[in-house]
Design a protein around this motif. Structure first.
Motif, mmCIF file in Angstrom:
data_model
loop_
_atom_site.group_PDB
_atom_site.id
_atom_site.type_symbol
_atom_site.label_atom_id
_atom_site.label_comp_id
_atom_site.label_asym_id
_atom_site.label_seq_id
_atom_site.Cartn_x
_atom_site.Cartn_y
_atom_site.Cartn_z
ATOM 1 N N SER A 279 -15.537 -6.246 -0.827
ATOM 2 C CA SER A 279 -15.803 -7.683 -0.880
ATOM 3 C C SER A 279 -14.492 -8.422 -1.089
ATOM 4 N N ARG A 280 -14.185 -9.291 -0.164
ATOM 5 C CA ARG A 280 -12.989 -10.146 -0.234
ATOM 6 C C ARG A 280 -11.717 -9.366 -0.564
ATOM 7 N N SER B 159 -0.567 -8.273 -3.441
ATOM 8 C CA SER B 159 -0.004 -7.118 -4.146
ATOM 9 C C SER B 159 -0.392 -5.787 -3.515
ATOM 10 N N SER B 160 -1.525 -5.743 -2.821
ATOM 11 C CA SER B 160 -1.959 -4.481 -2.207
ATOM 12 C C SER B 160 -0.977 -3.995 -1.144
ATOM 13 N N TYR B 161 -0.173 -4.896 -0.606
ATOM 14 C CA TYR B 161 0.826 -4.495 0.387
ATOM 15 C C TYR B 161 1.951 -3.667 -0.244
ATOM 16 N N LEU B 162 2.014 -3.648 -1.579
ATOM 17 C CA LEU B 162 3.073 -2.917 -2.281
ATOM 18 C C LEU B 162 2.590 -1.576 -2.823
ATOM 19 N N LYS B 163 1.402 -1.150 -2.433
ATOM 20 C CA LYS B 163 0.868 0.134 -2.885
ATOM 21 C C LYS B 163 1.724 1.256 -2.297
ATOM 22 N N THR B 164 2.289 2.065 -3.162
ATOM 23 C CA THR B 164 3.326 3.010 -2.732
ATOM 24 C C THR B 164 2.841 4.038 -1.716
ATOM 25 N N ALA C 53 -5.589 -5.382 3.992
ATOM 26 C CA ALA C 53 -4.628 -5.565 5.082
ATOM 27 C C ALA C 53 -5.219 -6.368 6.237
ATOM 28 N N CYS C 54 -6.550 -6.327 6.374
ATOM 29 C CA CYS C 54 -7.211 -7.042 7.468
ATOM 30 C C CYS C 54 -7.748 -8.406 7.042
ATOM 31 N N SER C 55 -8.039 -8.536 5.757
ATOM 32 C CA SER C 55 -8.672 -9.768 5.278
ATOM 33 C C SER C 55 -7.679 -10.761 4.694
ATOM 34 N N GLY C 56 -6.382 -10.389 4.704
ATOM 35 C CA GLY C 56 -5.381 -11.301 4.163
ATOM 36 C C GLY C 56 -5.106 -11.085 2.694
ATOM 37 N N GLY C 57 -5.392 -9.875 2.198
ATOM 38 C CA GLY C 57 -5.127 -9.565 0.796
ATOM 39 C C GLY C 57 -6.376 -9.650 -0.057
ATOM 40 N N LEU C 58 -6.167 -9.768 -1.351
ATOM 41 C CA LEU C 58 -7.277 -9.837 -2.304
ATOM 42 C C LEU C 58 -7.740 -11.288 -2.413
ATOM 43 N N THR C 59 -8.642 -11.662 -1.533
ATOM 44 C CA THR C 59 -9.027 -13.071 -1.432
ATOM 45 C C THR C 59 -10.078 -13.492 -2.458
ATOM 46 N N PHE C 60 -10.495 -12.571 -3.330
ATOM 47 C CA PHE C 60 -11.433 -12.950 -4.388
ATOM 48 C C PHE C 60 -10.725 -13.607 -5.571
ATOM 49 N N ILE C 61 -9.397 -13.547 -5.591
ATOM 50 C CA ILE C 61 -8.648 -14.139 -6.701
ATOM 51 C C ILE C 61 -8.902 -15.645 -6.756
ATOM 52 N N ASN C 62 -9.371 -16.099 -7.912
ATOM 53 C CA ASN C 62 -9.750 -17.505 -8.120
ATOM 54 C C ASN C 62 -10.801 -17.974 -7.120
ATOM 55 N N GLU D 274 0.956 -19.605 -11.823
ATOM 56 C CA GLU D 274 1.174 -20.052 -10.443
ATOM 57 C C GLU D 274 1.697 -18.902 -9.584
ATOM 58 N N PHE D 275 2.660 -18.158 -10.129
ATOM 59 C CA PHE D 275 3.204 -17.018 -9.390
ATOM 60 C C PHE D 275 2.139 -15.942 -9.194
ATOM 61 N N MET D 276 1.407 -15.612 -10.262
ATOM 62 C CA MET D 276 0.401 -14.553 -10.182
ATOM 63 C C MET D 276 -0.698 -14.907 -9.188
ATOM 64 N N THR D 277 -1.086 -16.162 -9.162
ATOM 65 C CA THR D 277 -2.140 -16.596 -8.239
ATOM 66 C C THR D 277 -1.712 -16.403 -6.790
ATOM 67 N N LYS D 278 -0.433 -16.590 -6.522
ATOM 68 C CA LYS D 278 0.078 -16.420 -5.161
ATOM 69 C C LYS D 278 0.394 -14.956 -4.847
#
Length: 298
Positions: free
Chosen positions: A179-180, A255-260, A19-28, A246-250
């Motif tokens: 990490s990220r 996706s962590s913002y949708l954790k119930t 939530a602070c780092s802008g999401g899961l920024t380790f993707i790709n 393309e969709f998954m990368t974005k």
């Protein structure tokens, strides 16, 4: 941003939480230098720990028939609760590492969306020693050795949080490694029995998701593609659901913002993420749910 205290070897601007780092920024964009497959993760983990003096052992059953307080093994430490942790029974090795299959049903609604599982393998580092032999500095150093050498993660890319963890009737302070945007692992220094009784022995309880380690080192958009590639390939052929990279990368970094359990208004969260992706709400939600259904079956 969130008020969380954290430690870093560099002048980090945030705590590392998604939530602070802008999401899961380790993707790709993973900082891990060693790309490990699902199978390779445990081989490397056990090999490095064996050199550090830990004995790799086989997993325990997932039905916790030795424990009157729980039905299923929910974490690697649960294999040793309550009697080894209490000091009444000796552990099979000391210290040890274990690839423990676990069941947790609190994340059912997150499966396929946020990278969570109901059934997963927790790689555990455990030690059960007298208080005078308890060496937190060594345990921390040992775990960093795995992160540095096994996963190829530089200390500058790790943010450390201090927290507390409780489970299976025990608790203690802990160190979380981020990490990220991803919590890579969590090392608990288990010292108490609930509600407030000090244990006769002190316990090291580090747990790391086997699947998560493979995902992080590969940096792919989907954790499920890393863990079940052949199964998902077959499901795609059977269902006709195609992989939209393309969709998954974005989407996955957000996706962590949708954790119930972190989201009081799930539709609002879906709408917020849809706006970030410039997609209509219904189109976005339907696409996520279709993908989640496929991954849930896998």
């Amino acid at each position: 941003k969130c008020g969380q205290y954290y430690w870093s070897t560099i002048n980090a601007e945030h705590c590392g939480e998604p939530a602070c780092s802008g999401g899961l920024t380790f993707i790709n964009n993973t900082p891990a230098k060693n790309k490990l497959s699902y199978i390779e993760v445990w081989k490397e983990f056990s090999s490095i720990h064996k050199k550090l003096g830990y004995t790799p052992i086989n997993r325990y059953p997932v039905v916790a028939r030795w424990n009157p307080t729980m039905d299923f093994t929910i974490a690697s430490i649960a294999a040793f609760q309550p009697f080894v942790v209490s000091g009444e029974v000796k552990p099979p090795a000391n210290p040890l590492v274990i690839p423990q299959f676990c069941l947790r049903f609190g994340d059912i609604d997150n499966v396929g969306v946020t990278g969570h599982f109901c059934g997963f393998v927790m790689m555990g580092e455990h030690a059960f020693v007298a208080p005078k032999e308890y060496d937190i500095n060594k345990y921390l150093k040992d775990h960093l050795t795995w992160l540095n050498q096994g996963m190829g993660l530089n200390n500058d890319d790790i943010t450390i949080h201090e927290d507390a963890w409780a489970g299976g009737g025990n608790f203690g302070p802990c160190i979380e490694f981020f990490s990220r945007g991803l919590e890579v692992s969590n090392q608990v220094y288990m010292q108490y029995e609930l509600p407030n009784k000090e244990l006769k022995i002190k316990v090291l309880d580090m747990g790391q998701g086997h699947e998560r380690a493979a995902w992080f080192t590969q940096g792919k958009p989907s954790i499920y593609e890393c863990v079940f590639p052949k199964v998902i390939e077959k499901l795609r052929k059977s269902t006709g659901v195609k992989y939209d990279e393309e969709f998954m990368t974005k989407f996955v970094p957000l996706s962590s913002y949708l954790k119930t359990d972190d989201t009081p208004d799930l539709d609002k969260a879906y709408n917020d993420v849809a706006k970030k992706l410039n997609m209509p709400f219904e189109t976005f939600k339907n696409k996520v749910q279709e993908i989640a259904a496929l991954y849930s079956v896998a």
